[in-house]
Design a protein around this motif. Structure first.
Motif, PDB file in Angstrom:
ATOM      1  N   LEU A 108       0.795  -1.223   0.000  1.00  0.00           N
ATOM      2  CA  LEU A 108       0.000   0.000   0.000  1.00  0.00           C
ATOM      3  C   LEU A 108       0.829   1.275   0.000  1.00  0.00           C
ATOM      4  O   LEU A 108       0.655   2.145  -0.861  1.00  0.00           O
ATOM      5  N   THR A 109       1.748   1.424   0.963  1.00  0.00           N
ATOM      6  CA  THR A 109       2.424   2.705   1.132  1.00  0.00           C
ATOM      7  C   THR A 109       3.801   2.525   1.753  1.00  0.00           C
ATOM      8  O   THR A 109       4.031   1.587   2.515  1.00  0.00           O
ATOM      9  N   SER A 110       4.692   3.446   1.436  1.00  0.00           N
ATOM     10  CA  SER A 110       6.013   3.446   2.066  1.00  0.00           C
ATOM     11  C   SER A 110       6.026   4.294   3.333  1.00  0.00           C
ATOM     12  O   SER A 110       7.024   4.328   4.045  1.00  0.00           O
ATOM     13  N   ASP A 111       4.918   4.985   3.605  1.00  0.00           N
ATOM     14  CA  ASP A 111       4.800   5.839   4.799  1.00  0.00           C
ATOM     15  C   ASP A 111       4.338   4.989   5.972  1.00  0.00           C
ATOM     16  O   ASP A 111       3.159   4.617   6.072  1.00  0.00           O
ATOM     17  N   LEU A 112       5.249   4.684   6.887  1.00  0.00           N
ATOM     18  CA  LEU A 112       4.923   3.807   8.008  1.00  0.00           C
ATOM     19  C   LEU A 112       3.877   4.408   8.935  1.00  0.00           C
ATOM     20  O   LEU A 112       3.075   3.684   9.526  1.00  0.00           O
ATOM     21  N   LEU A 127      10.529   3.712  14.141  1.00  0.00           N
ATOM     22  CA  LEU A 127       9.299   2.926  14.158  1.00  0.00           C
ATOM     23  C   LEU A 127       9.538   1.549  13.566  1.00  0.00           C
ATOM     24  O   LEU A 127       9.052   0.542  14.077  1.00  0.00           O
ATOM     25  N   ARG A 128      10.328   1.490  12.484  1.00  0.00           N
ATOM     26  CA  ARG A 128      10.627   0.200  11.865  1.00  0.00           C
ATOM     27  C   ARG A 128      11.391  -0.694  12.844  1.00  0.00           C
ATOM     28  O   ARG A 128      11.094  -1.889  12.981  1.00  0.00           O
ATOM     29  N   ALA A 129      12.362  -0.128  13.543  1.00  0.00           N
ATOM     30  CA  ALA A 129      13.140  -0.901  14.520  1.00  0.00           C
ATOM     31  C   ALA A 129      12.251  -1.390  15.653  1.00  0.00           C
ATOM     32  O   ALA A 129      12.367  -2.536  16.112  1.00  0.00           O
ATOM     33  N   PHE A 130      11.325  -0.528  16.111  1.00  0.00           N
ATOM     34  CA  PHE A 130      10.424  -0.906  17.195  1.00  0.00           C
ATOM     35  C   PHE A 130       9.527  -2.060  16.768  1.00  0.00           C
ATOM     36  O   PHE A 130       9.288  -3.011  17.528  1.00  0.00           O
ATOM     37  N   ILE A 131       9.016  -2.009  15.530  1.00  0.00           N
ATOM     38  CA  ILE A 131       8.178  -3.089  15.025  1.00  0.00           C
ATOM     39  C   ILE A 131       8.946  -4.401  14.993  1.00  0.00           C
ATOM     40  O   ILE A 131       8.427  -5.459  15.381  1.00  0.00           O
ATOM     41  N   PRO A 138      10.692   8.551  14.257  1.00  0.00           N
ATOM     42  CA  PRO A 138      11.052   8.641  12.834  1.00  0.00           C
ATOM     43  C   PRO A 138      10.856   7.286  12.182  1.00  0.00           C
ATOM     44  O   PRO A 138      10.752   6.260  12.865  1.00  0.00           O
ATOM     45  N   PRO A 139      10.801   7.233  10.838  1.00  0.00           N
ATOM     46  CA  PRO A 139      10.548   5.956  10.158  1.00  0.00           C
ATOM     47  C   PRO A 139      11.490   4.834  10.588  1.00  0.00           C
ATOM     48  O   PRO A 139      11.051   3.709  10.828  1.00  0.00           O
ATOM     49  N   ALA A 140      12.780   5.152  10.697  1.00  0.00           N
ATOM     50  CA  ALA A 140      13.738   4.109  11.092  1.00  0.00           C
ATOM     51  C   ALA A 140      13.475   3.632  12.510  1.00  0.00           C
ATOM     52  O   ALA A 140      13.578   2.437  12.808  1.00  0.00           O
TER      53      ALA A 140
END
Length: 250
Positions: free
Chosen positions: A167-171, A232-236, A228-230
């Motif tokens: 869907l999107t690259s915006d986390l 949030l990605r790390a947290f996931i 920030p995106p990085a």
């Protein structure tokens, strides 16, 4: 329950609500607590599912800005989420308690791989998503909702991986959509449980978790929006790895 047990359930709901609004997997906090307090697995699962609905509602409200103008995509995905939630809730009532146990860790690993590779996948994908991608996303949301209605631990991680890929690259946008879909799945599953298995619901437990998860959802949503995106990605990824460990170790 004694006062300290009520306090423990309320605290578990608070933490689970924060995790659910930020990523998902809050069930892995509340469900083991209820089992440790002596509740039957089905009663714990159903009461927990009802109690965590306010967390997703709170997360959706916090992410209302990211969701502005997104009615078209939500209108396409919500029916799949509703249908899957109903199927999953019914399966919980008729299947053995551990029916999904073997496949879920594999699904979470796949979702984490998608999240880690998301920047590269997004660069390769077209800016406008194709009909084939949208169709695949609808099917994936339906299947994920089945699992969400059945048990739901790490449903948010699965959705984040799929939304980020298809869907999107915006986390942050993906997280907002995830909260809406999780709210839909959780609410419809809760309604099925109330209608068909009200005797399995411990309303004190559901109420305590709901009170804690609502507050936790607001806190977790606001914290996630600031990452920030990085980050949030790390947290996931961290939450996903913990979820895998908890599921494999029982």
């Amino acid at each position: 329950m004694e006062w300290w047990q009520c306090g423990l359930v309320l605290l578990a709901g608070l933490v689970a609500g924060a995790i659910n609004a930020a990523v998902g997997s809050g069930t892995l906090i509340t469900f083991p607590v209820l089992l440790a307090l002596g509740f039957r697995p089905v009663t714990a699962n159903i009461s927990n599912s009802i109690g965590l609905v306010p967390a997703s509602l709170a997360g959706t409200w916090v992410y209302r800005r990211e969701l502005a103008g997104r009615r078209a995509i939500l209108a396409r995905l919500l029916p799949a989420s509703v249908a899957g939630g109903i199927v999953g809730a019914v399966l919980l009532l008729v299947l053995p308690a551990k029916a999904f146990e073997a496949v879920v860790p594999v699904l979470i690993v796949a979702a984490l791989v998608l999240i880690v590779l998301q920047p590269r996948l997004s660069r390769r994908a077209a800016a406008a998503k194709s009909r084939a991608q949208l169709g695949a996303l609808v099917i994936a949301v339906f299947l994920t909702a089945i699992y969400g209605g059945y048990f739901g631990a790490a449903q948010g991680v699965l959705l984040m991986g799929l939304l980020g890929w298809l869907l999107t690259s915006d986390l942050q946008y993906a997280n907002g959509v995830k909260n809406v879909l999780a709210t839909c799945t959780g609410t419809i599953a809760a309604l099925v449980f109330v209608i068909t298995a009200a005797g399995e619901v411990d309303w004190l437990v559901a109420g305590l978790i709901a009170s804690g998860s609502a507050a936790g959802g607001v806190v977790g949503g606001h914290l996630a929006r600031r990452l920030p995106p990085a980050g949030l990605r790390a947290f996931i990824v961290v939450v996903g790895l913990v979820a895998i460990a908890r599921l494999l170790l029982g």
